[in-house]
Scaffold this motif. Structure first.
Motif, PDB file in Angstrom:
ATOM      1  N   GLY A   1      41.636  27.510  31.647  1.00 39.81           N
ATOM      2  CA  GLY A   1      40.623  27.321  30.619  1.00 39.81           C
ATOM      3  C   GLY A   1      39.201  27.566  31.087  1.00 39.81           C
ATOM      4  O   GLY A   1      38.284  27.637  30.284  1.00 39.81           O
ATOM      5  N   GLU A   2      38.993  27.660  32.402  1.00 43.26           N
ATOM      6  CA  GLU A   2      37.677  27.938  32.969  1.00 43.26           C
ATOM      7  C   GLU A   2      37.847  28.465  34.387  1.00 43.26           C
ATOM      8  O   GLU A   2      38.902  28.309  34.996  1.00 43.26           O
ATOM      9  N   VAL A   3      36.790  29.081  34.876  1.00 43.47           N
ATOM     10  CA  VAL A   3      36.756  29.534  36.263  1.00 43.47           C
ATOM     11  C   VAL A   3      35.550  28.849  36.888  1.00 43.47           C
ATOM     12  O   VAL A   3      34.412  29.221  36.610  1.00 43.47           O
ATOM     13  N   LYS A   4      35.804  27.834  37.713  1.00 47.09           N
ATOM     14  CA  LYS A   4      34.701  27.027  38.253  1.00 47.09           C
ATOM     15  C   LYS A   4      33.882  27.765  39.307  1.00 47.09           C
ATOM     16  O   LYS A   4      32.670  27.682  39.312  1.00 47.09           O
ATOM     17  N   ASN A   5      34.529  28.461  40.217  1.00 50.36           N
ATOM     18  CA  ASN A   5      33.808  29.162  41.287  1.00 50.36           C
ATOM     19  C   ASN A   5      34.583  30.435  41.603  1.00 50.36           C
ATOM     20  O   ASN A   5      35.496  30.431  42.429  1.00 50.36           O
ATOM     21  N   PHE A   6      34.206  31.521  40.951  1.00 46.19           N
ATOM     22  CA  PHE A   6      34.961  32.766  41.063  1.00 46.19           C
ATOM     23  C   PHE A   6      34.927  33.332  42.473  1.00 46.19           C
ATOM     24  O   PHE A   6      35.941  33.824  42.963  1.00 46.19           O
ATOM     25  N   ALA A   7      33.787  33.252  43.154  1.00 45.20           N
ATOM     26  CA  ALA A   7      33.705  33.773  44.527  1.00 45.20           C
ATOM     27  C   ALA A   7      34.666  33.021  45.451  1.00 45.20           C
ATOM     28  O   ALA A   7      35.353  33.628  46.270  1.00 45.20           O
ATOM     29  N   SER A   8      34.746  31.711  45.300  1.00 48.37           N
ATOM     30  CA  SER A   8      35.688  30.933  46.112  1.00 48.37           C
ATOM     31  C   SER A   8      37.127  31.283  45.767  1.00 48.37           C
ATOM     32  O   SER A   8      37.977  31.381  46.649  1.00 48.37           O
ATOM     33  N   LEU A   9      37.391  31.475  44.481  1.00 51.44           N
ATOM     34  CA  LEU A   9      38.729  31.894  44.061  1.00 51.44           C
ATOM     35  C   LEU A   9      39.102  33.218  44.718  1.00 51.44           C
ATOM     36  O   LEU A   9      40.227  33.394  45.193  1.00 51.44           O
ATOM     37  N   LEU A  10      38.147  34.145  44.778  1.00 57.09           N
ATOM     38  CA  LEU A  10      38.416  35.447  45.390  1.00 57.09           C
ATOM     39  C   LEU A  10      38.697  35.307  46.881  1.00 57.09           C
ATOM     40  O   LEU A  10      39.624  35.933  47.405  1.00 57.09           O
ATOM     41  N   ARG A  11      37.921  34.480  47.579  1.00 54.79           N
ATOM     42  CA  ARG A  11      38.162  34.270  49.009  1.00 54.79           C
ATOM     43  C   ARG A  11      39.558  33.681  49.243  1.00 54.79           C
ATOM     44  O   ARG A  11      40.297  34.131  50.120  1.00 54.79           O
ATOM     45  N   CYS A  12      39.896  32.673  48.456  1.00 55.43           N
ATOM     46  CA  CYS A  12      41.226  32.052  48.606  1.00 55.43           C
ATOM     47  C   CYS A  12      42.340  33.031  48.252  1.00 55.43           C
ATOM     48  O   CYS A  12      43.394  33.037  48.905  1.00 55.43           O
TER      49      CYS A  12
ATOM     50  N   LEU B   1      42.129  39.292  36.973  1.00 59.73           N
ATOM     51  CA  LEU B   1      42.283  38.007  37.646  1.00 59.73           C
ATOM     52  C   LEU B   1      41.475  36.927  36.935  1.00 59.73           C
ATOM     53  O   LEU B   1      41.976  35.825  36.658  1.00 59.73           O
ATOM     54  N   HIS B   2      40.237  37.232  36.624  1.00 59.65           N
ATOM     55  CA  HIS B   2      39.372  36.279  35.931  1.00 59.65           C
ATOM     56  C   HIS B   2      39.994  35.841  34.611  1.00 59.65           C
ATOM     57  O   HIS B   2      40.041  34.645  34.289  1.00 59.65           O
ATOM     58  N   ASN B   3      40.491  36.801  33.830  1.00 60.17           N
ATOM     59  CA  ASN B   3      41.106  36.486  32.534  1.00 60.17           C
ATOM     60  C   ASN B   3      42.372  35.654  32.688  1.00 60.17           C
ATOM     61  O   ASN B   3      42.620  34.744  31.892  1.00 60.17           O
ATOM     62  N   GLU B   4      43.173  35.937  33.714  1.00 60.07           N
ATOM     63  CA  GLU B   4      44.394  35.158  33.938  1.00 60.07           C
ATOM     64  C   GLU B   4      44.066  33.715  34.326  1.00 60.07           C
ATOM     65  O   GLU B   4      44.749  32.784  33.898  1.00 60.07           O
ATOM     66  N   VAL B   5      43.013  33.531  35.115  1.00 59.77           N
ATOM     67  CA  VAL B   5      42.588  32.170  35.469  1.00 59.77           C
ATOM     68  C   VAL B   5      42.093  31.447  34.219  1.00 59.77           C
ATOM     69  O   VAL B   5      42.418  30.268  34.002  1.00 59.77           O
TER      70      VAL B   5
END
Length: 105
Positions: free
Chosen positions: A66-77, A57-61
């Motif tokens: 081009g960046e992952v600003k807040n991975f924990a928030s991305l996971l919650r969403c 998931l991180h790599n696809e984002v």
């Protein structure tokens, strides 16, 4: 009024920090247990370990944005999206949700 929310198991909203290795880098992520449970369910459905799923998931984002600003928030969403799509697939759940929302008004 908030019976549904107030009576949920406390374990579900307790936070837990997990350390994992993603693409060779160690990181820590802090989420509530209900989100960890959901992520483990998604990973299992995808036939992956949790670490592999999170890395994918991180790599696809990264590839898409081009960046992952807040991975924990991305996971919650992501968990909310997954649960919402699961709810649509179960018609009787939508009926219960409507009754719950009506009762809350």
């Amino acid at each position: 009024m908030c019976h549904l929310f107030a009576h949920q198991p406390q374990r579900d909203y307790e936070s837990q920090t997990r350390s994992l290795r993603m693409d060779g880098h160690c990181t820590s992520i802090r989420l509530e247990m209900s989100f960890w449970d959901t992520l483990e369910e998604i990973a299992a459905k995808e036939g992956m370990t949790l670490a592999k799923f999170l890395t994918t998931l991180h790599n696809e984002v990264l590839d898409h944005h081009g960046e992952v600003k807040n991975f924990a928030s991305l996971l919650r969403c992501s968990c909310l999206i997954y649960r919402a799509k699961s709810a649509v697939a179960v018609p009787e759940f939508r009926g219960d949700a409507g009754a719950i929302l009506d009762a809350a008004e």
